[in-house]
Enzyme design. Structure first.
Site, PDB file in Angstrom:
ATOM      1  N   ASP A  38      -1.107  -9.325   2.880  1.00  0.00           N
ATOM      2  CA  ASP A  38      -2.002  -8.640   1.956  1.00  0.00           C
ATOM      3  C   ASP A  38      -2.795  -7.582   2.727  1.00  0.00           C
ATOM      4  O   ASP A  38      -3.257  -7.814   3.839  1.00  0.00           O
ATOM      5  CB  ASP A  38      -2.960  -9.656   1.304  1.00  0.00           C
ATOM      6  CG  ASP A  38      -3.658  -9.077   0.100  1.00  0.00           C
ATOM      7  OD1 ASP A  38      -3.382  -9.547  -1.022  1.00  0.00           O
ATOM      8  OD2 ASP A  38      -4.493  -8.158   0.260  1.00  0.00           O
ATOM      9  N   ILE A  39      -2.957  -6.421   2.113  1.00  0.00           N
ATOM     10  CA  ILE A  39      -3.639  -5.310   2.795  1.00  0.00           C
ATOM     11  C   ILE A  39      -5.137  -5.591   2.962  1.00  0.00           C
ATOM     12  O   ILE A  39      -5.771  -5.053   3.877  1.00  0.00           O
ATOM     13  CB  ILE A  39      -3.371  -3.988   2.032  1.00  0.00           C
ATOM     14  CG1 ILE A  39      -3.524  -2.795   2.940  1.00  0.00           C
ATOM     15  CG2 ILE A  39      -4.238  -3.851   0.796  1.00  0.00           C
ATOM     16  CD1 ILE A  39      -2.933  -1.506   2.363  1.00  0.00           C
ATOM     17  N   ASN A  95      -2.706 -14.744  -9.842  1.00  0.00           N
ATOM     18  CA  ASN A  95      -3.576 -14.231 -10.901  1.00  0.00           C
ATOM     19  C   ASN A  95      -2.680 -13.716 -12.020  1.00  0.00           C
ATOM     20  O   ASN A  95      -1.703 -13.003 -11.764  1.00  0.00           O
ATOM     21  CB  ASN A  95      -4.468 -13.113 -10.356  1.00  0.00           C
ATOM     22  CG  ASN A  95      -5.337 -13.606  -9.212  1.00  0.00           C
ATOM     23  OD1 ASN A  95      -5.867 -14.711  -9.279  1.00  0.00           O
ATOM     24  ND2 ASN A  95      -5.459 -12.808  -8.169  1.00  0.00           N
ATOM     25  N   GLY A 101      -7.557 -11.726 -13.560  1.00  0.00           N
ATOM     26  CA  GLY A 101      -7.843 -11.015 -12.313  1.00  0.00           C
ATOM     27  C   GLY A 101      -6.639 -10.352 -11.675  1.00  0.00           C
ATOM     28  O   GLY A 101      -6.715  -9.887 -10.539  1.00  0.00           O
ATOM     29  N   HIS A 108       3.470 -11.977  -8.337  1.00  0.00           N
ATOM     30  CA  HIS A 108       3.336 -12.335  -6.922  1.00  0.00           C
ATOM     31  C   HIS A 108       2.528 -13.611  -6.779  1.00  0.00           C
ATOM     32  O   HIS A 108       1.707 -13.943  -7.632  1.00  0.00           O
ATOM     33  CB  HIS A 108       2.684 -11.204  -6.119  1.00  0.00           C
ATOM     34  CG  HIS A 108       1.370 -10.747  -6.663  1.00  0.00           C
ATOM     35  ND1 HIS A 108       1.275  -9.884  -7.737  1.00  0.00           N
ATOM     36  CD2 HIS A 108       0.094 -11.043  -6.316  1.00  0.00           C
ATOM     37  CE1 HIS A 108       0.000  -9.650  -8.006  1.00  0.00           C
ATOM     38  NE2 HIS A 108      -0.739 -10.350  -7.173  1.00  0.00           N
ATOM     39  N   HIS A 110       0.031 -15.561  -3.970  1.00  0.00           N
ATOM     40  CA  HIS A 110      -0.764 -15.447  -2.741  1.00  0.00           C
ATOM     41  C   HIS A 110      -0.591 -16.746  -1.943  1.00  0.00           C
ATOM     42  O   HIS A 110      -0.781 -17.840  -2.489  1.00  0.00           O
ATOM     43  CB  HIS A 110      -2.250 -15.297  -3.062  1.00  0.00           C
ATOM     44  CG  HIS A 110      -2.604 -14.069  -3.852  1.00  0.00           C
ATOM     45  ND1 HIS A 110      -3.282 -12.996  -3.305  1.00  0.00           N
ATOM     46  CD2 HIS A 110      -2.390 -13.737  -5.153  1.00  0.00           C
ATOM     47  CE1 HIS A 110      -3.478 -12.072  -4.235  1.00  0.00           C
ATOM     48  NE2 HIS A 110      -2.949 -12.493  -5.374  1.00  0.00           N
TER      49      HIS A 110
HETATM   50  P1  5GP Z   1      -3.809  -9.595  -7.728  1.00  0.00           P
HETATM   51  O1  5GP Z   1      -2.977  -8.640  -8.555  1.00  0.00           O
HETATM   52  O2  5GP Z   1      -3.232 -10.973  -7.647  1.00  0.00           O
HETATM   53  O3  5GP Z   1      -5.240  -9.632  -8.158  1.00  0.00           O
HETATM   54  O4  5GP Z   1      -3.888  -9.076  -6.241  1.00  0.00           O
HETATM   55  C1  5GP Z   1      -3.136  -8.032  -5.716  1.00  0.00           C
HETATM   56  C2  5GP Z   1      -3.250  -8.121  -4.207  1.00  0.00           C
HETATM   57  O5  5GP Z   1      -2.488  -7.070  -3.670  1.00  0.00           O
HETATM   58  C3  5GP Z   1      -4.679  -7.964  -3.667  1.00  0.00           C
HETATM   59  O6  5GP Z   1      -5.000  -9.112  -2.875  1.00  0.00           O
HETATM   60  C4  5GP Z   1      -4.623  -6.682  -2.835  1.00  0.00           C
HETATM   61  O7  5GP Z   1      -5.393  -6.751  -1.645  1.00  0.00           O
HETATM   62  C5  5GP Z   1      -3.142  -6.551  -2.528  1.00  0.00           C
HETATM   63  N1  5GP Z   1      -2.678  -5.174  -2.406  1.00  0.00           N
HETATM   64  C6  5GP Z   1      -2.991  -4.134  -3.207  1.00  0.00           C
HETATM   65  N2  5GP Z   1      -2.367  -3.019  -2.805  1.00  0.00           N
HETATM   66  C7  5GP Z   1      -1.638  -3.361  -1.722  1.00  0.00           C
HETATM   67  C8  5GP Z   1      -0.770  -2.635  -0.868  1.00  0.00           C
HETATM   68  O8  5GP Z   1      -0.534  -1.431  -1.007  1.00  0.00           O
HETATM   69  N3  5GP Z   1      -0.185  -3.321   0.150  1.00  0.00           N
HETATM   70  C9  5GP Z   1      -0.426  -4.654   0.350  1.00  0.00           C
HETATM   71  N4  5GP Z   1       0.192  -5.227   1.378  1.00  0.00           N
HETATM   72  N5  5GP Z   1      -1.242  -5.375  -0.441  1.00  0.00           N
HETATM   73  C10 5GP Z   1      -1.842  -4.740  -1.467  1.00  0.00           C
END
Ligand code: 5GP
Length: 117
Positions: A38-39, A95, A101, A108, A110
């Protein structure tokens, strides 16, 4: 309540990572899934696992993905945990939907482990 997301956007960030159009710190890949860091990690280990298929969320994936892909994806999540060496202590989270969220609308999971920073 935020708007419902019902259709898959092929230009979402994870779709671009899957196609190799955006970089990622990849840690695992097979025919069914790709895993990368995760970034913005929220713990010492924070890896995302995504299926190789166009599914918006967990709900979409479990309703529509072929059984082989569903099985392969969850096997890959286990393989990722073993590769990270966290199998004795980690959390899985997904999420789902804007109300849950979810920010990136490619399904995906986590994989999170370790003390929070
Ligand atoms: P969610 O959609 O479950 O809320 O989280 C999306 C996750 O993707 C977040 O934890 C965010 O930090 C991560 N994320 C968003 N953009 C990027 C990206 O460009 N590269 C990576 N490796 N992670 C990302």
């Amino acid at each position: 309540m935020p708007a419902k997301v019902t259709s898959y956007d092929r230009n979402n960030i994870f779709a671009k990572i899957l196609r190799g159009e955006l970089p990622s710190k990849k840690i695992y890949e097979d025919d069914f899934a790709l895993a990368f860091h995760d970034i913005h990690p929220k713990a010492a280990i924070h890896v995302l696992v995504i299926p190789k298929g166009e599914y918006v969320s967990f709900v979409d994936f479990t309703a529509l993905a072929p059984p082989e892909l569903q099985a392969g994806f969850w096997r890959a999540v286990g393989a990722v945990a073993r590769k990270l060496g966290v199998e004795d202590g980690f959390r899985l989270a997904s999420n789902i939907g804007p109300g849950g969220g979810q920010v990136v609308f490619h399904f995906h999971v986590h994989v999170v482990s370790g003390p929070r920073p």
